[in-house]
Enzyme design. Sequence first.
Site, short mmCIF file in Angstrom:
data_model
loop_
_atom_site.label_atom_id
_atom_site.label_comp_id
_atom_site.label_asym_id
_atom_site.label_seq_id
_atom_site.Cartn_x
_atom_site.Cartn_y
_atom_site.Cartn_z
N HIS A 147 -7.57 2.72 3.52
CA HIS A 147 -7.52 3.52 4.75
C HIS A 147 -8.91 3.68 5.38
O HIS A 147 -9.01 3.93 6.58
CB HIS A 147 -7.01 4.94 4.46
CG HIS A 147 -5.53 5.02 4.19
ND1 HIS A 147 -4.98 4.64 3.00
CD2 HIS A 147 -4.50 5.45 4.96
CE1 HIS A 147 -3.66 4.84 3.04
NE2 HIS A 147 -3.35 5.34 4.21
N CYS A 181 -10.99 2.48 -0.55
CA CYS A 181 -9.62 2.89 -0.18
C CYS A 181 -9.31 2.12 1.09
O CYS A 181 -10.14 2.12 2.02
CB CYS A 181 -9.56 4.39 0.06
SG CYS A 181 -7.97 4.95 0.74
N CYS A 217 -4.06 -1.55 -2.05
CA CYS A 217 -4.22 -0.10 -2.21
C CYS A 217 -5.15 0.08 -3.41
O CYS A 217 -4.87 -0.42 -4.51
CB CYS A 217 -2.86 0.53 -2.49
SG CYS A 217 -2.93 2.26 -3.00
N ASP A 231 0.87 -1.17 0.00
CA ASP A 231 0.00 0.00 0.00
C ASP A 231 0.90 1.22 0.00
O ASP A 231 2.10 1.12 0.25
CB ASP A 231 -0.88 0.00 1.27
CG ASP A 231 -1.79 1.23 1.34
OD1 ASP A 231 -2.38 1.60 0.30
OD2 ASP A 231 -1.90 1.84 2.42
N SER A 232 0.30 2.40 -0.24
CA SER A 232 1.06 3.64 -0.17
C SER A 232 1.50 3.95 1.26
O SER A 232 2.47 4.65 1.46
CB SER A 232 0.20 4.79 -0.69
OG SER A 232 -0.96 4.91 0.09
N GLU A 262 -3.81 8.68 8.20
CA GLU A 262 -2.35 8.59 8.34
C GLU A 262 -1.86 9.35 9.57
O GLU A 262 -0.87 8.98 10.18
CB GLU A 262 -1.65 9.12 7.07
CG GLU A 262 -1.76 8.21 5.84
CD GLU A 262 -0.76 7.04 5.85
OE1 GLU A 262 0.32 7.15 6.44
OE2 GLU A 262 -1.10 5.99 5.26
#
Lengths: 274, 274
Positions: A194, A192, A78, A15-16, A160
């Site tokens: 996240h 997403c 991701c 993932d990023s 994040e």
Amino acid sequence: MDNQRYDERPIGLFDSGVGGLTVLEAVARRFPEESFLYLGDTARVPYGTKSARTVERYTLQVADCLLRRGVKGLVVACNTASALGLAALRAQSPVPVIGVIEPGCRAAATLGGGNRAPRVGVIGTRSTVASGAYPYHLAMLDSAIQVISLACPLFVPLVEEGWVDHPAVRMIVTDTLTPLFTQRLDALILGCTHYPVLKGVIAETMGAGVTLIDSSAAVAEELRRHLGGEIAPAPRGATQRLAFLVTDVADRFKETATRFISGIAVDAVEMVDL
Amino acid sequence: MDNQRYDERPIGLFDSGVGGLTVLEAVARRFPEESFLYLGDTARVPYGTKSARTVERYTLQVADCLLRRGVKGLVVACNTASALGLAALRAQSPVPVIGVIEPGCRAAATLGGGNRAPRVGVIGTRSTVASGAYPYHLAMLDSAIQVISLACPLFVPLVEEGWVDHPAVRMIVTDTLTPLFTQRLDALILGCTHYPVLKGVIAETMGAGVTLIDSSAAVAEELRRHLGGEIAPAPRGATQRLAFLVTDVADRFKETATRFISGIAVDAVEMVDL
């Protein structure tokens, strides 16, 4: 060949940033004998504001790093990388590649009322939404599915930075999701990795009538189909090993990761240069 | 030498994203005959969460791109890059380099009451605060200055996404700045070039007793000292040219930039690969 029936090598996930850990948690629990190598491209997070060309290049670089470490399969955990980099990666990967978009679409496609196709909302990063990957894959499953897409660009930085339980977060989530309130959705895809961290506040905001689809369970189901098929499983009784690579600041990754995932230890974190 | 007394070449400015435009606006207005070439490293924004090594590497790469385009001086219009990359850049740049930290510190150092040294708050990205660059430079000016530093990691994504005038932003700003309320500050340095965009809400939150220091005016003053000295000025009557380079998605840069800076046109935007 007989020596390919079991494979102790890990499965690579990436993932990023920390978002893909929601997928890692799901697959690590579901397959307790499989080992996983996670890469968070923390030096270049977020992907969701970047162009298709840039995200594709990053996806191939990250996959290459995992392949050089000897993974037997790849999970692109991701949505932005799945939307923009999966085709290029599949074209050149020597191991099977699983994305997060198709499994989420399959889960959503079953949620219509009676014989009516479902109305599906999709929230994601700006780049994921702009890619049109969700409408495309949902239409492949059932062209009668109505799709309403919405970019939620602030959700990734909130997660994040660990802002998940604050009145301002509730306000930003409510304000951002407002265009979906009148859409009579059957399901909302958290497009997403996240976003499952914000699932509680998203669920309250959308109300009980809308089923939230967290792709991690669907990805685990997809991986089950591959294990024993294209991907040889770990030997029975193998001990699960989890290892982590990041492209920047290992300490912060550890700290944030520990807040998001409860079930697994984020110990072995190594920094790599891509 | 006589042929060095005037120089039509532009001055290079750079930032991780749109934040440095607040500095560009100040210097472009102050020096209407000078031309400027701005680079926003939009593919890799934000810098403020990245490690010292990574930020230093990015700083050198971006400066190199501007130098290859023929700039006569460099303004590092990003506090994180100034904090972590300035020393390395100065050591190898063939043209003068101006950062944003020392000018801001000089402006703050004068703000004590009577013969008392000032109490100075500094807000910035996580990496800028961790670098200790502000306490170091303030102590060089006057070791009696009291410095209280605070990282505000969500401010950059809010500004990059254009959330500047929303109740949730006010809430996040107030909540983040709470540790400073009891510190009896004389001045607060906006230690990130994105923060002047949030100046209104920061000012209201901190109250009238605290002077906010926006480094862009101080940087313009620093540039004035260099022009005619180390940096040859443009010929009298020269026409100002402003050009923009970005490392990703030129359209979004243009749209966001236009919202932040009122005085200058963001037209010539070119995408470059670093």
